[in-house]
Design an enzyme around this catalytic site. Structure first.
Site, PDB file in Angstrom:
ATOM      1  N   GLN A  85       0.927  -1.028  -0.165  1.00  0.00           N
ATOM      2  CA  GLN A  85      -0.214   0.111   0.312  1.00  0.00           C
ATOM      3  C   GLN A  85       0.955   1.710   0.362  1.00  0.00           C
ATOM      4  O   GLN A  85       0.168   2.304   0.808  1.00  0.00           O
ATOM      5  CB  GLN A  85      -0.912  -0.227   1.596  1.00  0.00           C
ATOM      6  CG  GLN A  85      -2.221  -0.853   0.614  1.00  0.00           C
ATOM      7  CD  GLN A  85      -2.505  -0.824  -0.838  1.00  0.00           C
ATOM      8  OE1 GLN A  85      -2.797   0.280  -0.415  1.00  0.00           O
ATOM      9  NE2 GLN A  85      -3.393  -2.179  -1.204  1.00  0.00           N
ATOM     10  N   SER A  86       2.405   1.291  -0.637  1.00  0.00           N
ATOM     11  CA  SER A  86       3.038   2.047  -0.568  1.00  0.00           C
ATOM     12  C   SER A  86       2.062   3.425  -1.497  1.00  0.00           C
ATOM     13  O   SER A  86       2.290   3.356  -2.884  1.00  0.00           O
ATOM     14  CB  SER A  86       4.230   1.743  -1.017  1.00  0.00           C
ATOM     15  OG  SER A  86       5.262   2.944  -1.489  1.00  0.00           O
TER      16      SER A  86
END
Length: 336
Positions: A85-86
């Site tokens: 989820q960067s």
């Protein structure tokens, strides 16, 4: 002193190549209904969630400089990584797409069963995604190096970007952001006394600190670490500020170190895990101002600000700015 060199800093900033991605300046506005509910100083938001490229977020700022450097170096592929989820990886994938470069994203852990949030967007931008199979976040660093070696052996020209875009160039982009906010404040006839932000890789805080000192800006900056212990975050911020100062030809001395303020009480059970205080802070902002925060970066930092404001930590401060660094795609992951 850094301040004595500020007259030439504007020219040095202008000379750094940029690939224009963001719509700048990002909005800067007062949130009076929220401030009434929170208490403490008059509160403003700097809206880097609304940068208008790749779903926004302040990682776009650093990528403007990093992408220009990659293109100048003759790169044909960007290689970077972090967790699935960067925000940084998602934004880097968008940057690679518009520059006509390939992109390889390296993630720690194993591939999730569902492609959601930032992972989904990263793939939509055309990035190839790989997983290290190791839950240790540092496995990404080894993975990035391995992918770069593989690409070089195949005759390609990879350009590697550390986790979070934490490079000297990335920091310089946030020096530009600090200057941008100062100009907006002058236009609105206000003078921020406090800037509050989440601290992950440390590049954003390093840039705002360096910009504040180098441009002799009259504000205090407080970071809330959401990723690592404060002592480790402090060391990273100091090192990044020194690297960026070198690129700008200025001597940071010990001035930036003297101004680093990092609180670590908002991390909760760990990096990437929401907290009750963060969720409450996000709900308050949503219901008072119609503005969303991501659950593990900005929400945690804003929760820390609320707690500290209520505890009187900012007594005597009349005007505060919360830096909204983006990250909303994380809201579309898993159960609501």
């Amino acid at each position: 002193m850094i301040g004595s060199a500020s007259s030439g800093l504007t020219g040095r900033l202008a000379d750094i190549p940029r690939s224009r991605l963001a719509i700048l300046p990002s909005p800067f506005h007062r949130v009076s209904r929220l401030a009434t509910a929170v208490g403490g100083p008059e509160l403003w938001l700097k809206r880097d969630d609304l940068l208008g490229f790749g779903f926004g977020g302040n990682k776009v700022r650093g990528l403007e400089l990093i992408l220009a450097d990659a293109v100048a170096a003759g790169a044909d592929t960007l290689v970077t990584g972090a967790g699935p989820q960067s925000n940084h990886v998602r934004a880097a994938s968008a940057a690679a797409a518009v520059a006509g470069l390939r992109m390889v994203a390296v993630y720690w852990g194993t591939e999730p069963t569902a492609s959601e949030g930032n992972l989904r967007l990263t793939r939509q931008f055309g990035a190839e995604t790989r997983f290290t199979g190791d839950s240790d976040r540092s496995s990404v660093d080894r993975g990035i190096a391995a992918v770069a070696a593989e690409l070089r052996s195949a005759g390609r020209q990879p350009y590697t970007i550390p986790r979070g875009g934490a490079t000297g160039l990335g920091v310089v982009a946030h020096v530009l952001a600090a200057r941008e906010l100062h100009r907006q404040a002058v236009e609105r006839g206000t003078t921020p006394e406090l800037v509050v932000l989440a601290v992950g890789s440390g590049a954003t805080l390093a840039g705002w600190l360096l910009g504040g000192v180098a441009l002799d800006l009259p504000w205090r900056i407080v970071g809330y670490t959401v990723s690592r212990p404060a002592v480790e975050a402090r060391a990273r911020v100091s090192a990044l500020a020194i690297e960026a100062a070198g690129l700008l030809g200025i001597d940071p001395g010990s001035i930036v170190d003297d101004r680093i303020e990092i609180s670590e009480g908002v991390i909760g059970d760990g990096y990437g895990i929401p907290t009750a205080a963060g969720q409450a802070a996000a709900e308050l902002l949503a219901r008072r101002e119609g503005i969303l925060l991501d659950p593990t970066y900005t929400a945690k930092a804003f929760g820390g600000y609320i707690a500290d404001a209520n505890a009187g930590r900012f007594a005597g401060v009349d005007r505060a700015v919360f830096l909204h660094t983006g990250g909303e795609p994380a809201l579309f992951v898993g159960p609501g």
